[in-house]
Design a protein around this motif. Structure first.
Motif, PDB file in Angstrom:
ATOM      1  N   GLY A  55       0.795  -1.225   0.000  1.00  0.00           N
ATOM      2  CA  GLY A  55       0.000   0.000   0.000  1.00  0.00           C
ATOM      3  C   GLY A  55       0.825   1.271   0.000  1.00  0.00           C
ATOM      4  O   GLY A  55       0.271   2.372   0.031  1.00  0.00           O
ATOM      5  N   SER A  56       2.142   1.149  -0.040  1.00  0.00           N
ATOM      6  CA  SER A  56       3.016   2.328  -0.040  1.00  0.00           C
ATOM      7  C   SER A  56       3.015   3.017  -1.394  1.00  0.00           C
ATOM      8  O   SER A  56       2.758   2.402  -2.438  1.00  0.00           O
ATOM      9  CB  SER A  56       4.446   1.929   0.322  1.00  0.00           C
ATOM     10  N   VAL A  57       3.318   4.309  -1.360  1.00  0.00           N
ATOM     11  CA  VAL A  57       3.500   5.100  -2.577  1.00  0.00           C
ATOM     12  C   VAL A  57       4.907   5.671  -2.557  1.00  0.00           C
ATOM     13  O   VAL A  57       5.294   6.357  -1.602  1.00  0.00           O
ATOM     14  CB  VAL A  57       2.472   6.242  -2.682  1.00  0.00           C
ATOM     15  N   CYS A  80      -2.994   1.427  -8.223  1.00  0.00           N
ATOM     16  CA  CYS A  80      -2.994  -0.041  -8.156  1.00  0.00           C
ATOM     17  C   CYS A  80      -4.394  -0.644  -8.305  1.00  0.00           C
ATOM     18  O   CYS A  80      -4.618  -1.806  -7.933  1.00  0.00           O
ATOM     19  CB  CYS A  80      -2.369  -0.498  -6.848  1.00  0.00           C
ATOM     20  N   ALA A  81      -5.315   0.116  -8.858  1.00  0.00           N
ATOM     21  CA  ALA A  81      -6.691  -0.371  -9.008  1.00  0.00           C
ATOM     22  C   ALA A  81      -6.760  -1.641  -9.852  1.00  0.00           C
ATOM     23  O   ALA A  81      -7.585  -2.527  -9.599  1.00  0.00           O
ATOM     24  CB  ALA A  81      -7.563   0.716  -9.622  1.00  0.00           C
ATOM     25  N   GLY A  82      -5.896  -1.745 -10.867  1.00  0.00           N
ATOM     26  CA  GLY A  82      -5.934  -2.911 -11.756  1.00  0.00           C
ATOM     27  C   GLY A  82      -5.009  -4.032 -11.340  1.00  0.00           C
ATOM     28  O   GLY A  82      -4.815  -4.998 -12.096  1.00  0.00           O
ATOM     29  N   THR A  83      -4.424  -3.934 -10.155  1.00  0.00           N
ATOM     30  CA  THR A  83      -3.497  -4.968  -9.674  1.00  0.00           C
ATOM     31  C   THR A  83      -4.032  -5.541  -8.366  1.00  0.00           C
ATOM     32  O   THR A  83      -3.835  -4.963  -7.299  1.00  0.00           O
ATOM     33  CB  THR A  83      -2.090  -4.383  -9.451  1.00  0.00           C
ATOM     34  N   PRO A  84      -4.718  -6.653  -8.429  1.00  0.00           N
ATOM     35  CA  PRO A  84      -5.320  -7.216  -7.215  1.00  0.00           C
ATOM     36  C   PRO A  84      -4.266  -7.736  -6.241  1.00  0.00           C
ATOM     37  O   PRO A  84      -3.156  -8.100  -6.634  1.00  0.00           O
ATOM     38  CB  PRO A  84      -6.187  -8.361  -7.754  1.00  0.00           C
TER      39      PRO A  84
END
Length: 230
Positions: free
Chosen positions: A58-60, A87-91
């Motif tokens: 969850g880091s940026v 990261c919406a498209g990376t489950p």
């Protein structure tokens, strides 16, 4: 002596103003990739290098290519930096973590001669749970280039050459004109602790000599006036 001081003061002030102007007009910076961490909606200059930081899921993390004198002067990555959107498209996947990366290749003014910076982009790296930022970067932004000291020189092949080289910045009418200098030992992109530092300029001892010369001229002129009046 009062007359001497009065005569010398305007010349000394003028000389100091010229010296300060020259120091601002010819600053020294470095062209490099700076490394940033996103926390609380703000970018913070990383205190460790990407090869040692192990971000949590969850880091940026951000990288910005630019010319700057040190960490206080470094340019932050531009654009939005939201983990959810990047990261919406990376489950999520068991045994791995996701790291959102913001890659800002900078502006044409900061680019090495003959090179054009790619457009900024974001990427979501899914890597094993113990991976470093450097490993996350390598998974989404190859080719990376390092120098013999393991300093990060290029991301996605940009720039093609150079690594933390010193740059002389001359400012004219608010615009910056940058000229490449010799490569320096310091490259804040590897960023073990801080951005590169700039050393004392050659103009400082020269400026001191100019001030002393002007002061001497003022004293001589004041004495001539006093003797003439006598």
């Amino acid at each position: 002596m009062t007359a001497v001081r009065r005569a010398a003061a305007p010349l000394l002030l003028a000389a100091l103003a010229l010296l300060l102007g020259a120091a601002q007009a010819h600053a020294t910076g470095y062209r490099y990739w700076s490394f940033w961490e996103r926390s609380g909606g703000r970018w913070t200059y990383a205190t460790q290098g990407p090869s040692t930081v192990r971000p949590e899921d969850g880091s940026v993390q951000g990288f910005r290519f630019a010319v700057s004198a040190d960490s206080a002067d470094a340019s932050r990555p531009r654009g939005t930096a939201d983990f959810t959107s990047i990261c919406a498209g990376t489950p999520a996947k068991s045994g791995t973590k996701r790291v959102a990366l913001v890659l800002d290749f900078g502006t044409p003014a900061d680019a090495p001669s003959g090179e054009t910076p790619p457009a900024p982009r974001t990427a979501c790296a899914r890597v094993f749970a113990d991976a470093t930022t450097a490993e996350a970067l390598a998974s989404v932004a190859k080719p990376l280039r390092y120098d013999t000291r393991a300093l990060l020189c290029a991301i996605s092949g940009y720039p093609e050459k150079g690594c933390g080289e010193q740059v002389s910045t001359a400012r004219k009418d608010g615009a910056a004109e940058r000229t490449d200098g010799a490569a320096q030992e310091k490259n804040a992109a590897a960023q073990t602790e801080k951005g590169p530092d700039s050393g004392p300029a050659l103009g400082l001892p020269i400026g001191v000599a100019v001030v002393a010369l002007l002061a001497g001229a003022a004293v001589w002129q004041a004495r001539r006036r006093r003797d003439g009046a006598g």
